[in-house]
Design a protein around this motif. Structure first.
Motif, short mmCIF file in Angstrom:
data_model
loop_
_atom_site.label_atom_id
_atom_site.label_comp_id
_atom_site.label_asym_id
_atom_site.label_seq_id
_atom_site.Cartn_x
_atom_site.Cartn_y
_atom_site.Cartn_z
N ASP A 121 -5.02 4.23 -0.98
CA ASP A 121 -4.79 4.56 0.36
C ASP A 121 -4.24 3.56 1.15
OD1 ASP A 121 -6.75 2.72 1.31
OD2 ASP A 121 -8.48 4.22 0.81
N GLU A 122 -3.85 3.63 2.47
CA GLU A 122 -3.01 2.66 3.27
C GLU A 122 -3.78 1.11 3.19
OE1 GLU A 122 0.18 2.20 4.75
OE2 GLU A 122 0.30 4.10 3.23
N ASN A 123 -5.27 1.28 3.51
CA ASN A 123 -5.80 0.07 3.38
C ASN A 123 -5.78 -0.49 2.48
OD1 ASN A 123 -6.64 0.30 6.22
ND2 ASN A 123 -8.57 1.43 5.76
N LYS B 145 -3.56 -0.47 -0.08
CA LYS B 145 -2.07 -1.00 -0.26
C LYS B 145 -1.76 -2.27 0.49
CE LYS B 145 0.40 3.24 -1.04
NZ LYS B 145 1.32 4.40 -0.86
N ASN B 146 -2.29 -2.20 1.69
CA ASN B 146 -2.14 -3.42 2.70
C ASN B 146 -3.01 -4.84 2.18
OD1 ASN B 146 -0.50 -2.05 4.39
ND2 ASN B 146 -2.40 -1.47 5.95
#
Length: 93
Positions: free
Chosen positions: A79-81, A83-84
């Protein structure tokens, strides 16, 4: 105001192209890229990442390319978190 254009001079060729050569030229220009065909990509890795890649390739018996593809597939499913998080963590290596 009249513009005077210079006409380019095209050197005359000794031989005319055959119909087969012309057809090959046209079919090559209109050919679509083959889907799924591998693309050569070059990039730089730090020594730490290269060591990780090499160790995993040896451990699994797979090529470095296969290990890198697996890592990218896993990254794509985060998910985006997450990945960041890993993008920031990778800067520490």
């Amino acid at each position: 105001m009249v513009l005077k254009l210079k006409t380019p001079t095209v050197p005359a060729t000794e031989e005319q192209a055959t119909n087969a050569e012309t057809a090959r030229f046209i079919s090559g220009a209109t050919r679509k890229p083959t889907p799924g065909k591998a693309k050569l990509v070059n990039f730089r890795l730090s020594e730490a990442f290269d060591d990780i890649l090499e160790a995993e390739a040896i451990r699994t018996g797979q090529s470095r390319t296969t290990v890198l593809k697996a890592a990218l597939a896993a990254f794509d499913n985060l998910d985006e978190n997450q990945k960041n998080h890993w993008l920031l963590e990778s800067a520490k290596f």
